[in-house]
Design a protein around this motif. Structure first.
Motif, PDB file in Angstrom:
ATOM      1  N   PRO A  38       0.762  -1.436  -0.172  1.00 26.30           N
ATOM      2  CA  PRO A  38      -0.066   0.067  -0.059  1.00 26.30           C
ATOM      3  C   PRO A  38       0.778   1.136  -0.053  1.00 26.30           C
ATOM      4  O   PRO A  38       1.980   1.341   0.415  1.00 26.30           O
ATOM      5  N   THR A  40       0.692   5.471   1.342  1.00 26.39           N
ATOM      6  CA  THR A  40       0.162   6.285   2.084  1.00 26.39           C
ATOM      7  C   THR A  40       0.375   7.539   1.592  1.00 26.39           C
ATOM      8  O   THR A  40       1.483   8.123   1.355  1.00 26.39           O
ATOM      9  N   ALA A  42      -0.547  11.705   2.871  1.00 26.98           N
ATOM     10  CA  ALA A  42      -1.202  12.355   4.083  1.00 26.98           C
ATOM     11  C   ALA A  42      -1.768  13.558   3.381  1.00 26.98           C
ATOM     12  O   ALA A  42      -1.245  14.376   2.240  1.00 26.98           O
ATOM     13  N   ASN A  63     -10.421  11.973   0.597  1.00 24.23           N
ATOM     14  CA  ASN A  63     -10.759  10.495   0.568  1.00 24.23           C
ATOM     15  C   ASN A  63     -11.561  10.180  -0.593  1.00 24.23           C
ATOM     16  O   ASN A  63     -11.466   8.915  -0.814  1.00 24.23           O
ATOM     17  N   VAL A  81      -3.746   4.419   0.614  1.00 22.88           N
ATOM     18  CA  VAL A  81      -4.370   4.613   2.191  1.00 22.88           C
ATOM     19  C   VAL A  81      -3.930   6.167   2.332  1.00 22.88           C
ATOM     20  O   VAL A  81      -3.017   6.665   2.315  1.00 22.88           O
ATOM     21  N   GLY A  82      -5.192   6.787   2.632  1.00 23.65           N
ATOM     22  CA  GLY A  82      -4.958   8.479   2.855  1.00 23.65           C
ATOM     23  C   GLY A  82      -5.290   8.689   4.427  1.00 23.65           C
ATOM     24  O   GLY A  82      -5.923   7.938   5.201  1.00 23.65           O
ATOM     25  N   ILE A  83      -4.398   9.451   4.773  1.00 24.74           N
ATOM     26  CA  ILE A  83      -4.540   9.797   6.420  1.00 24.74           C
ATOM     27  C   ILE A  83      -4.857  11.406   6.478  1.00 24.74           C
ATOM     28  O   ILE A  83      -4.144  12.235   5.529  1.00 24.74           O
ATOM     29  N   LYS A 104       5.035   9.317   7.992  1.00 25.01           N
ATOM     30  CA  LYS A 104       4.037   8.221   7.770  1.00 25.01           C
ATOM     31  C   LYS A 104       3.364   8.049   6.516  1.00 25.01           C
ATOM     32  O   LYS A 104       3.143   7.067   6.030  1.00 25.01           O
ATOM     33  N   ALA A 105       3.841   8.915   5.379  1.00 28.87           N
ATOM     34  CA  ALA A 105       3.225   8.887   4.198  1.00 28.87           C
ATOM     35  C   ALA A 105       4.363   9.112   3.095  1.00 28.87           C
ATOM     36  O   ALA A 105       5.426   9.663   3.437  1.00 28.87           O
TER      37      ALA A 105
END
Length: 413
Positions: A38, A40, A42, A63, A81-83, A104-105
């Motif tokens: 995946p 990610t 952000a 999103n 994957v979106g944050i 994180k991304a």
């Protein structure tokens, strides 16, 4: 008048850089036979705080764009994957939030008026950044070639005056302009000066140029009386919505007959609000193609927003949602170009070589990222809509355009 966000300018006048350590993430090739890992992404924005009035609903579009891509198989088999990270419109938080995004991304989509305070961190970590250019000049200033404005391509850090606003106002019957900005905000004051110079260039008179408005003011009796005395019949406020609408009400109560043009505010929440009567007949800029004139891009976004964000059939996006969608869309484009095992460096390289991007037809112009850095687009174009009793209507199905005036600059600081 380019879209300058007032809150961004205010904090730029009040705070300095906030140094924190940088931690970069690395990406690894997918082993043979393994499922693609995946990826990610952000999204950094202001869900809360002062900027929340504009951007709190914007994550829904970020999103939705990711969900649409995943429904199509992701990117080269990689699920996205979106944050969402909230900077709380707080200068003390933005550096921490952006560095969290870096760790994180894979990439960052920015719709934050504070991003300029922390732009050095993703630059130093080699993180690709897409999103709204409106926070500061770093989108067009060295060394920030990792940043790609998905709405305008880049920005000329000199902020030259453009003919668009002046020509539009002159063509719509304004002869004597009042233009306003917050005293504490360099960007708001700069926008007011840009509007004044643009209108003068078009042959109009500037009766009032007031860049001393207290931030967030809703008291405009004095300004209304001054505008009436000066014979002002057109207003372009570079203020936030609360101030804009309070000004409109005060001017009407003072008997000032005027036409107004707002840089933001074209969104569903204004219709039938307490401010709706005050803005009847006013013009609003629409940087992205209004859903009133659908094409394949608007139809794709509308379907996704109905499916993933629970939009009604008659609902249309806010400006923040348009920006969030475009930022995610451009980042996805970079991932698609970078191949099955993308790295941050290859995404940056490939986006910098992208010669044709228009957000699936929702931008009024096509962006060439190989040449745009540090420059404005050859023309400044936006659609214009007008408020009327039942909602908004198109002023024209074609965008209104202008060009930068050579030799002008309203850069500050």
């Amino acid at each position: 008048m380019r879209r300058h966000r007032t809150i961004a300018a205010i904090v730029s006048a009040l705070v300095a850089g906030l140094p924190l350590a940088v931690v970069a993430t690395a990406t690894a090739p997918t082993p043979a036979g393994a499922s693609p890992a995946p990826i990610t992404l952000a999204y950094v924005t202001d869900v809360t705080g002062q900027g929340g009035a504009e951007n709190a609903d914007s994550p829904a579009a970020f999103n939705a764009r990711i969900a649409l891509q995943n429904a199509q198989g992701g990117v080269h088999g990689h699920k996205l994957v979106g944050i969402v990270l909230d900077d709380q419109t707080n200068p003390s938080n933005i550096s921490t939030v952006v560095q969290e995004a870096d760790t994180k991304a894979f990439g960052v989509v920015s719709q934050s008026p504070l991003f300029f305070l922390a732009a050095k961190y993703p630059n130093q970590a080699g993180v690709p950044v897409t999103g709204a250019y409106t926070d500061g000049p770093e989108w067009g200033t060295q060394p920030y070639t990792n940043m790609f404005a998905s709405d305008e391509g880049s920005v000329n850090p000199k902020y030259p005056v453009n003919t668009q606003i002046g020509n539009f106002l002159k063509a719509h019957g304004v002869t004597n302009l009042g233009t306003y900005g917050y005293g504490i905000s360099p960007a708001s004051a700069r926008a007011a000066n840009q509007n004044a110079q643009s209108f003068q260039h078009a042959g109009g008179k500037v009766g009032v140029l007031d860049t001393s408005i207290p931030f967030g003011s809703v008291a405009f009796t004095t300004q209304a009386l001054t505008a009436k005395q000066k014979g002002v019949n057109g207003v372009v406020p570079g203020l936030d919505s609360n101030s804009n609408y309070a000004m409109a009400t005060a001017f009407e109560q003072a008997g000032v007959k005027f036409k107004a043009l707002y840089a933001t505010g074209y969104q569903p929440s204004i219709i039938n609000s307490t401010a709706w009567n005050a803005v009847q007949g006013a013009y609003f800029l629409a940087l992205f193609r209004p859903w009133l004139i659908p094409n394949s891009g608007t139809q794709q976004m509308q379907a996704a927003m109905e499916k993933y964000a629970h939009f009604s059939k008659t609902q249309f996006p806010s400006f923040g949602q348009e920006e969030a969608w475009a930022g995610a869309d451009l980042m996805i484009k970079g991932l698609q170009m970078a191949g099955s095992n993308p790295t941050r460096a290859t995404v940056i390289k490939d986006l910098r070589g992208l010669k044709s991007y228009n957000d699936n037809g929702m931008l009024p112009q096509t962006i060439n990222y190989s040449t745009i850095f540090g420059h404005n687009l050859p023309k400044q174009c936006t659609w214009m809509v007008q408020a009327e009793k039942s909602g908004f209507k198109m002023v024209s199905n074609q965008p209104f355009c202008g060009t930068d005036i050579p030799g002008t600059s309203t850069a500050t600081g």
